[in-house]
Design an enzyme around this catalytic site. Structure first.
Site, PDB file in Angstrom:
ATOM      1  CE1 TYR A 109       6.279  -8.321   0.941  1.00 52.20           C
ATOM      2  CE2 TYR A 109       6.197  -9.656  -1.206  1.00 52.20           C
ATOM      3  CZ  TYR A 109       6.711  -8.648  -0.449  1.00 52.20           C
ATOM      4  OH  TYR A 109       7.337  -7.625  -1.067  1.00 52.20           O
ATOM      5  CD  GLU A 197       5.990  -4.735   0.518  1.00 55.19           C
ATOM      6  OE1 GLU A 197       6.891  -5.376   0.628  1.00 55.19           O
ATOM      7  OE2 GLU A 197       5.959  -3.797   1.567  1.00 55.19           O
TER       8      GLU A 197
END
Ligand code: GDP
Ligand code: MN
Length: 392
Positions: A109, A197
């Protein structure tokens, strides 16, 4: 402003972030053709909507041949996809992104967000990619690495390397990760983003880093100077009520209650919403009609509030400083006469030309409940709403 995954990937690729090869498709035929064009063994057909968590909702489909690609595209196009982030209405899928499928060993992530408290860009990374950050924070909080970037210096290579080492990457991957982090930071600052992101950023089976997903959000107040970003706007993905409001220069946020609010000034709007709740009601929206509210603007505001089916009473609360109560009153009368309003209407006016304003309302002969103070207006709106509901 949000953009689609394929758009974010294209922008980030321009800053040196590695992304899979892919192409857009608007029909099953096109999707199948895309997969043929890309070649390879497998493909991923991905719904392009402004939301994350599409995978869990069935919006990301792995396909092994062109028939599967065709079927996946056929199943997705034209449907509304509901994810945990979209709300029950979901979002319409009218374009797909077809990518070559990538076999991978690890999911990482990576997020860059604006941390308002420290007034800096904060990098958030975790070796537990693939799930949403909220889930990581809950189930594997120790895996999260945070680093804030000094805006005067920008992100430095050593800082990026530290994050990369923290993720347990090998030497070659650390070099790639450093390039990705520096690229994301530059994209963030150069394009006035508020969020970047990549989830998941994968380590492929042959050891390379690749951004399988990408999401970017931009600062609306900076769009005027970012033409290449502002042209990526997709209005079909926005809340219809909020989109209409933005196009009319009104500041509107849709909520779930039943008392529609028409107010000037964001602070007064917030205070009014609090008072409605205090009086036992629920606001249907936040709406700031701004300073110079002409009768036309007030009419637009009425139409906007009434376009929400949940509205069962309306509260107009105007404190006229720059504004003029007589204009607002004219707007109210115009709106009520031109639009069919079958819900109770409470109006509170204060400030410049308040006497003339009240007179216009009184002499209009319309069914308007007037109020003197903010508390009085909220009480009357909630009481009128309860009474109307009781009758219905
Ligand atoms: P999101 O659910 O909206 O965040 O969409 P993603 O693009 O992140 O896709 C969801 C999940 O699908 C990812 O976490 C991956 O596990 C998987 N996925 C996406 N692309 C690929 C791919 O090319 N190959 C494989 N094997 N899995 C993929
Ligand atoms: Mn994702």
């Amino acid at each position: 402003m949000d953009i689609h995954e394929y758009q974010a990937k294209e922008l980030l690729a321009g800053f040196g972030v590695p992304v899979p090869r892919g192409g857009l498709a608007y029909s099953p035929e096109q999707a199948a053709y895309r997969s043929q064009e890309l070649g390879g063994e497998g493909w991923v057909v991905k719904a392009q909507i402004h939301s994350g968590a599409r995978g869990k909702a069935g919006g990301v489909k792995l396909c092994r041949d062109q028939h599967e690609v065709w079927d996946a595209a056929d199943a997705l196009l034209g449907k509304r996809l509901e994810t945990i982030q979209t709300g029950p209405r979901g979002k319409l899928i009218h374009r797909l992104y077809v990518e070559e499928a990538t076999p991978f060993d690890r999911e990482i992530y990576l997020g860059l967000v604006l941390d308002r408290k420290s007034e800096r860009v904060m990098v958030v990374a975790s070796g537990a990619g693939g799930m949403e950050i909220e889930e990581i924070a809950e189930t594997k909080p120790d895996s999260i690495i945070r680093a804030s970037v000094d805006p005067a210096i920008g992100m430095e290579a050593f800082q990026a390397r530290e994050i990369a080492f923290g993720l347990g990457l090998d030497t070659a991957q650390v070099a790639q990760m450093t390039q990705i982090l520096l690229g994301c930071y530059r994209a963030f600052t150069d394009l006035d983003a508020t969020m970047v992101e990549i989830n998941p950023l994968v380590v492929t089976t042959d050891g390379h880093l690749l951004a399988l997903d990408a999401k970017m959000t931009f600062d609306d107040n900076a769009l005027f100077r970012r033409h290449n970003v502002s042209e990526l706007r997709d209005k079909s993905q926005e809340d219809i009520r909020e989109r209409d409001a933005a196009d009319r220069g009104l500041s509107y946020v849709g909520l779930d209650g039943n008392i529609g609010c028409i107010i000037n000034g964001a602070g007064l709007a917030m205070a009014t919403m609090d008072m409605i709740k205090h009086a036992g009601g629920e606001p249907a929206n936040f709406l700031d009609i701004g300073g110079g509210a002409s009768p036309e603007r007030v009419t637009k505001a009425f139409n906007l509030v009434l376009s929400d089916d949940g509205v069962e009473a309306i509260l107009v609360n105007i404190f006229a400083g720059i504004n003029r109560c007589d204009w607002v009153a004219e707007g109210v009368v115009q709106a009520v006469t031109s639009t069919k309003i079958d819900v109770p209407l409470v109006v509170r006016l204060a400030g410049t030309n308040v006497e003339q304003g009240r007179k216009i309302l009184d002499e209009s002969g319309l069914d308007i409940i007037t109020a003197d103070t903010l508390a009085d207006a909220a009480d009357k709106a909630v009481a009128a709403w309860k009474e109307a509901k009781g009758k219905g």
